[in-house]
Write an enzyme that holds these catalytic residues in place. Structure first.
Site, mmCIF file in Angstrom:
data_model
loop_
_atom_site.group_PDB
_atom_site.id
_atom_site.type_symbol
_atom_site.label_atom_id
_atom_site.label_comp_id
_atom_site.label_asym_id
_atom_site.label_seq_id
_atom_site.Cartn_x
_atom_site.Cartn_y
_atom_site.Cartn_z
ATOM 1 N N LYS A 1 0.843 -1.211 0.000
ATOM 2 C CA LYS A 1 0.000 0.000 0.000
ATOM 3 C C LYS A 1 0.869 1.249 0.000
ATOM 4 O O LYS A 1 0.690 2.152 -0.820
ATOM 5 C CB LYS A 1 -0.909 0.017 1.236
ATOM 6 C CG LYS A 1 -1.614 1.363 1.426
ATOM 7 C CD LYS A 1 -2.315 1.482 2.762
ATOM 8 C CE LYS A 1 -1.431 1.716 3.941
ATOM 9 N NZ LYS A 1 -1.366 3.055 4.509
ATOM 10 N N ASN A 2 1.813 1.302 0.935
ATOM 11 C CA ASN A 2 2.564 2.551 1.085
ATOM 12 C C ASN A 2 3.486 2.824 -0.098
ATOM 13 O O ASN A 2 3.770 3.973 -0.426
ATOM 14 C CB ASN A 2 3.318 2.557 2.422
ATOM 15 C CG ASN A 2 2.347 2.742 3.585
ATOM 16 O OD1 ASN A 2 1.201 3.152 3.382
ATOM 17 N ND2 ASN A 2 2.783 2.433 4.790
ATOM 18 N N CYS B 1 -4.799 8.000 9.154
ATOM 19 C CA CYS B 1 -5.202 7.461 10.457
ATOM 20 C C CYS B 1 -4.882 8.425 11.588
ATOM 21 O O CYS B 1 -3.860 9.114 11.548
ATOM 22 C CB CYS B 1 -4.463 6.145 10.708
ATOM 23 S SG CYS B 1 -5.082 4.777 9.727
ATOM 24 N N ARG C 1 0.750 14.072 13.124
ATOM 25 C CA ARG C 1 0.950 13.990 11.669
ATOM 26 C C ARG C 1 1.109 15.350 10.966
ATOM 27 O O ARG C 1 0.345 15.685 10.059
ATOM 28 C CB ARG C 1 -0.158 13.171 11.006
ATOM 29 C CG ARG C 1 -0.336 11.820 11.667
ATOM 30 C CD ARG C 1 -0.999 10.810 10.778
ATOM 31 N NE ARG C 1 -0.042 10.182 9.871
ATOM 32 C CZ ARG C 1 -0.322 9.133 9.112
ATOM 33 N NH1 ARG C 1 -1.522 8.618 9.131
ATOM 34 N NH2 ARG C 1 0.591 8.624 8.316
ATOM 35 N N ASP D 1 4.088 -0.057 11.920
ATOM 36 C CA ASP D 1 2.823 -0.503 11.333
ATOM 37 C C ASP D 1 2.477 -1.943 11.709
ATOM 38 O O ASP D 1 1.405 -2.441 11.344
ATOM 39 C CB ASP D 1 2.847 -0.345 9.801
ATOM 40 C CG ASP D 1 2.936 1.111 9.397
ATOM 41 O OD1 ASP D 1 2.644 1.975 10.236
ATOM 42 O OD2 ASP D 1 3.310 1.391 8.241
ATOM 43 N N ARG E 1 -8.713 0.442 4.295
ATOM 44 C CA ARG E 1 -7.744 1.390 3.721
ATOM 45 C C ARG E 1 -6.473 0.676 3.303
ATOM 46 O O ARG E 1 -5.779 1.121 2.398
ATOM 47 C CB ARG E 1 -7.349 2.437 4.763
ATOM 48 C CG ARG E 1 -8.450 3.284 5.264
ATOM 49 C CD ARG E 1 -7.915 4.232 6.303
ATOM 50 N NE ARG E 1 -7.292 5.335 5.601
ATOM 51 C CZ ARG E 1 -7.552 6.605 5.852
ATOM 52 N NH1 ARG E 1 -8.384 6.930 6.797
ATOM 53 N NH2 ARG E 1 -6.974 7.556 5.166
#
Ligand code: EPU
Length: 447
Positions: A49-50, A145, A150, A336, A428
């Site tokens: 994903k990332n 998230c 962030r 993660d 997600r």
């Protein structure tokens, strides 16, 4: 370029690619898990994903030719990135099994649609990519998230060092570089993954050489560098703390296979461990999981990893041993996987100490875990986990992506039924979660 917002937002609402469930939908859809069944079998890792988030944005840099990405995850964050690309004027065609063809020669806008871009973190990559390609960008302040504050200050400072002018304006980041970007030497604070990726993209088309010191070394950074290089960029040192990018005048389309998702792979291995089963993850790169596999071995799991076969097996047929854990930038233990790992430790007799060093609020899942009988005390950045013999199924709420997956793992291990609400968070980042877990023998369904 036509900085028009209304059309873009209309387009985004019409886009068939936009499949992110709303918060209301996420509240209404639940995962029902009948736990306490050992999982066994094989599951294939999806594309990272990332990595995919950065690669989709980087596609924008191709002024000629088409980009073809294979093994691109179809999780909802990636769908959102493709929808944004479409709204910017690119042609995006999804094929079979993770194949996507992208043509950004038709780029017609520099404004990311607010409703979608403000919900995901990866949208910040459009800042560097649009600036490099067009000299301007109007990008919604990103979301993602709720795992900490962030901020975006490192991204902005880095782009300013390359000569951009960036202002925050009522939820937008407005960036211009009327005279183009100019290479320079930049220290990347805290080896930020996103900042490293954004600056790499921006620097590919800058005049002269950019050197990134203290760059992130994650495999996703190496993947981005590989893609950029195949587009004609000159990038050296990705995967080390110093990345050197020599600017070129134009990039072209290229084909690229996205690396496997190491976090998804680790999550399924942990599903095998917490249920005392035997799970093999295929199409993964064991080297990317080095720190994780080391910890699993310390916990008593039997790990078999085969580089040539791109497969890893985790088997657990004895009590889990407690271990201490500290998240750290790659090659350290990935943040993660911290929540998912804590589920295994919650079931390990004895005390484990888990320290989270990347995000300041990544223990929200422990509140829900307490409902299931876990004994975890959180003090600032540290969770002290006192293992229990068993967890009991309960209604819980996923509050973020990885914490949500941790609750799914807890449900798989627990006695009785667990209902996980807030499933949009999990979607997600995990593609085909129910079918993959069902394939391993889990009793899990949506309700
Ligand atoms: N930071 C700042 N200012 C910035 C950027 C980062 O203070 O401008 C801080 C962050 O608050 C954090 C640290 O620097 O404390 C590192 O953040 P980083 O920039 O490395 O994180 P990111 O790029 O926003 C990516 C992944 C995260 C993953 C982290 C760390 C994406 C879209 N997200 O985030 O993935 O946890 O790197 O590996 O690539 C996830 O997949 O669940 C996830 C959260």
């Amino acid at each position: 370029m036509r900085p028009v917002s209304k059309e873009a937002i209309t387009l985004i609402h019409q886009s068939p690619l936009l499949t992110i469930p709303t918060d209301q939908e996420s509240g209404s859809r639940r995962l029902i898990i009948q736990g306490s069944r050992p999982l066994s079998g094989q599951v294939r890792a999806s594309g990272s994903k990332n990595s995919g988030l950065a690669l989709v944005a980087a596609s924008l840099l191709a002024a000629s030719g088409r980009v073809k990405l294979t093994n691109l995850s179809s999780c909802s964050d990636i769908d959102a990135m493709l929808a944004i690309l479409t709204a910017l004027g690119a042609q995006v065609d999804r094929g079979q099994e993770g194949q996507v063809s992208i043509d950004t020669r038709t780029l017609s806008d520099v404004e990311t649609p607010y409703a979608v871009a403000s919900r995901i973190r990866g949208s910040i990559y459009f800042l560097g990519a649009l600036l490099a390609r067009t000299g301007q960008a109007r990008v919604a302040y990103p979301g993602g998230c709720q795992i900490g504050s962030r901020p975006v200050d490192y991204h902005i400072r880095g782009l300013e060092a390359l000569g951009a002018h960036v202002v925050l304006d009522h939820g937008w980041m407005l960036a211009t570089a009327p005279h183009g970007l100019v290479g320079t030497r930049i220290y990347v604070d805290r080896a930020s993954v996103g900042t490293t990726a954004n600056l790499m993209m921006a620097a590919t088309l800058a005049e002269g050489t950019t050197i990134l010191d203290n760059a992130a070394m994650e495999p996703e950074i190496v993947d981005l560098a590989t893609f950029l290089t195949s587009m004609g960029a000159r990038v050296r040192g990705a995967g080390t703390p110093t990345v050197r990018i020599e600017g070129v005048t134009e990039l072209t389309g290229a084909c690229h296979e996205v690396i496997p998702d190491r976090i998804e792979a680790g999550s399924y291995l942990l599903a095998g461990v917490v249920t005392r089963g035997r799970v093999t993850v295929t199409r993964t790169i064991p080297a990317h999981l080095h720190a994780v596999l080391g910890k699993l071995r310390d916990m008593g799991a039997d790990i078999q990893a085969s580089e040539p076969d791109y497969a890893v097996t985790a088997e657990m047929d004895r009590p889990i041993r407690p271990v201490d854990l500290e998240s750290a930038p790659y090659p350290g233990f990935p943040t993660d996987l911290q929540p998912q790992m804590s589920i295994a430790l919650a079931l390990a007799p004895g005390t484990s100490v888990v320290r989270e060093t990347i995000w300041d609020s990544r223990f929200a899942y422990t509140q829900d875990l307490a409902r299931m009988g876990a004994r975890i005390r959180v003090e600032a950045d540290t969770a002290i986990v006192s293992g229990v013999d068993a967890l009991g199924g309960a209604p819980v709420i996923a509050r973020d992506l990885r914490g949500g997956m941790a609750l799914v793992l807890a449900g798989l291990a627990a006695d009785g039924v667990t209902e996980v609400a807030g499933t949009a968070h999990i979607e997600r980042g995990y593609t085909g979660l129910v079918s993959k877990l069902s394939g391993l023998g889990a009793l899990i369904r949506y309700a």
